[in-house]
Each structure stands twice: as C-alpha cells, then as structure tokens.
Design an enzyme around this catalytic site. Structure first.
Site, PDB file in Angstrom:
ATOM      1  N   SER A  87     -24.678 -12.639  -7.940  1.00  0.00           N
ATOM      2  CA  SER A  87     -25.555 -12.054  -6.888  1.00  0.00           C
ATOM      3  C   SER A  87     -26.663 -11.155  -7.458  1.00  0.00           C
ATOM      4  CB  SER A  87     -24.628 -11.359  -5.721  1.00  0.00           C
ATOM      5  OG  SER A  87     -23.894 -11.930  -5.049  1.00  0.00           O
TER       6      SER A  87
HETATM    7  N1  SAH Z   1     -19.669 -12.085  -6.072  1.00  0.00           N
HETATM    8  C1  SAH Z   1     -20.146 -13.096  -6.984  1.00  0.00           C
HETATM    9  C2  SAH Z   1     -20.864 -14.076  -6.267  1.00  0.00           C
HETATM   10  C3  SAH Z   1     -20.563 -15.247  -6.113  1.00  0.00           C
HETATM   11  S1  SAH Z   1     -21.619 -16.377  -5.321  1.00  0.00           S
HETATM   12  C4  SAH Z   1     -20.592 -12.582  -8.266  1.00  0.00           C
HETATM   13  O1  SAH Z   1     -20.640 -11.259  -8.444  1.00  0.00           O
HETATM   14  O2  SAH Z   1     -20.840 -13.399  -9.090  1.00  0.00           O
HETATM   15  C5  SAH Z   1     -20.487 -16.893  -4.210  1.00  0.00           C
HETATM   16  C6  SAH Z   1     -19.207 -17.760  -4.629  1.00  0.00           C
HETATM   17  O3  SAH Z   1     -18.365 -17.777  -3.420  1.00  0.00           O
HETATM   18  C7  SAH Z   1     -19.298 -18.804  -4.995  1.00  0.00           C
HETATM   19  O4  SAH Z   1     -18.671 -18.947  -6.534  1.00  0.00           O
HETATM   20  C8  SAH Z   1     -18.536 -19.901  -4.333  1.00  0.00           C
HETATM   21  O5  SAH Z   1     -17.867 -20.981  -4.912  1.00  0.00           O
HETATM   22  C9  SAH Z   1     -17.537 -19.038  -3.528  1.00  0.00           C
HETATM   23  N2  SAH Z   1     -17.340 -19.546  -2.315  1.00  0.00           N
HETATM   24  C10 SAH Z   1     -17.796 -20.483  -1.477  1.00  0.00           C
HETATM   25  N3  SAH Z   1     -17.023 -20.569  -0.388  1.00  0.00           N
HETATM   26  C11 SAH Z   1     -15.730 -19.893  -0.477  1.00  0.00           C
HETATM   27  C12 SAH Z   1     -14.603 -20.023   0.081  1.00  0.00           C
HETATM   28  N4  SAH Z   1     -14.395 -20.351   1.456  1.00  0.00           N
HETATM   29  N5  SAH Z   1     -13.650 -19.222  -0.386  1.00  0.00           N
HETATM   30  C13 SAH Z   1     -13.625 -18.564  -1.723  1.00  0.00           C
HETATM   31  N6  SAH Z   1     -14.850 -18.919  -2.422  1.00  0.00           N
HETATM   32  C14 SAH Z   1     -15.854 -19.217  -1.757  1.00  0.00           C
END
Ligand code: SAH
Length: 206
Positions: free
Chosen positions: A52
């Site tokens: 993000s």
């Molecule tokens: N917080 C992260 C940003 C991640 S983007 C950072 O700081 O890098 C969002 C993430 O959510 C992705 O890696 C995706 O695979 C995950 N995601 C999507 N649906 C999900 C679910 N139901 N449970 C857990 N993770 C999920």
C-alpha cells in the site's frame, strides 16, 4: 516521506508519524523496486498484489487511534509492511494472508526488518478473521470488500475499531467501524483504490 507525504496529507498523529519513520520500507519491496520504496505510491510485490501507498498505511493507523496495549489483526499481509507499522503502535499483531507465497515472503521481510518476534503471520481467508486469537482492539484490512465482513466486526472488543476500504472492485471509500452497544458506528474517510479482498465474506476469486 514523513514530511512530504504524510504531513502534507494531514496525518497529525505523532505516534503514527514516528512509527512510519521507524519501519524500513525498502526491506518490504522487491529488490528491483528498492529505489522507488519511498515513492508516494503503491508498488507491485508479485502475485498481482501491491504494497500500500505510505499515506494509506498512515491513515489506516491514524483512524485506529492506538493506545499501545491493543491486540491487532491485519488482514491482507502482502509484503508485511503494514503489519510492521502496526507492531510499532500496538502490543500484539496477528496478520493473515490468503496467498501462501506472499505470507512466506512477508515472514522473510519481517525477519530482515527485525519484527519476527513481534508479528505472527497466518495463512487463510482473512474475511473470516482469526477466531483463535480474537477478540481484537483493532482490525486493519488492506483489501477492498463489498461490505464489512460480519466475522471481522464480531471479533472486535467492545469499543474496538475496524478500518477497511468498502466499495466496488475498482473504487472504494476508506471506512471506520466502531463496535458499540447500539451496533456499528460508521465514519467515512477518503476515496481510495485497493486490490479486492477475495474470500467467503469478500469478493469471488476472478
Ligand atoms: N498490507 C499490505 C498490502 C497488501 S495488498 C502491505 O503492507 O504490503 C492486499 C493483500 O490482501 C494481498 O496480498 C492479497 O493477497 C490479500 N488478500 C486478499 N484477500 C484476502 C483474504 N480474504 N484474506 C487474507 N488476505 C487477502
């Protein structure tokens, strides 16, 4: 980053600014994009997912209004960056990722940045929360849902806070839900664009 991106966008919580200043973001992006680690942008981390934008991480933390003693659930581990920032602000951090390969990479990133013993990484469907470690004082979701998953709200302590982007797959509003005796109190924040939350109480896989 703190002055040019966070203060410029109205982030004022000193605890959040300090936490963001402490976490080495370059250790959470793939090697080939290290020189862009502090850009005012989300960056690809593989598997079609992104780390993000710093301002979004800071805003989520500010809305959660930490006192320091909370147990926190971070849904959507991705690179592990948000989880590391949360570890600077709260007592105990659990983070859950649906893609095992990203969870593994996040464990490595967190270890390299010195957070191995302060963040626990789980693999699973985060729309269902983490019943084993609930209740949580705060839940941060870094992926967009059509509606706030009921399981996440139910895993909040009384007065607990849930922040997530709510809307379509392509555009959303960041929303804060506070658990109150009268039901969820909702505060809407800024427009945003996150990758979809895919799972039982989120979007279908595409
Ligand atoms: N917080 C992260 C940003 C991640 S983007 C950072 O700081 O890098 C969002 C993430 O959510 C992705 O890696 C995706 O695979 C995950 N995601 C999507 N649906 C999900 C679910 N139901 N449970 C857990 N993770 C999920």
């Amino acid at each position: 980053m703190v002055e040019q991106q966070l203060l410029a966008r109205g982030i004022r919580d000193e605890r959040v600014l300090k936490a963001m200043g402490r976490v080495p973001r370059e250790l959470f992006v793939p090697e080939e994009s290290r020189e862009r680690a502090y850009d005012d942008a989300a960056l690809p981390i593989g598997s079609g997912q992104t780390i993000s934008q710093p301002a979004m991480v800071a805003l989520i933390c500010e809305l959660l209004d930490f006192q320091g003693d909370e147990r926190v659930l971070d849904v959507g581990t991705g690179s592990g960056y948000q989880a590391a920032v949360l570890a600077e602000l709260a007592a105990e951090v659990h983070t859950i990722e649906r893609r095992a390969e990203l969870a593994e990479q996040a464990r490595e990133n967190l270890a390299a940045a010195g957070y191995a013993d302060r963040v626990r990484v789980h693999v699973g469907d985060g729309t269902l929360g983490d019943p084993e470690h609930a209740p949580f004082g705060a839940i941060a979701v870094a992926a967009a849902a059509p509606e706030p998953p009921r399981s996440l709200y139910d895993q909040l302590e009384p007065g607990g806070r849930l922040v997530l982007p709510v809307g379509s797959r392509y555009d959303q509003l960041l929303e804060l839900f506070v658990r109150t005796p009268e039901g969820p109190a909702v505060i809407r924040s800024v427009a945003c664009r996150f990758v979809p939350l895919v799972g039982q109480e989120g979007f279908d896989a595409d």
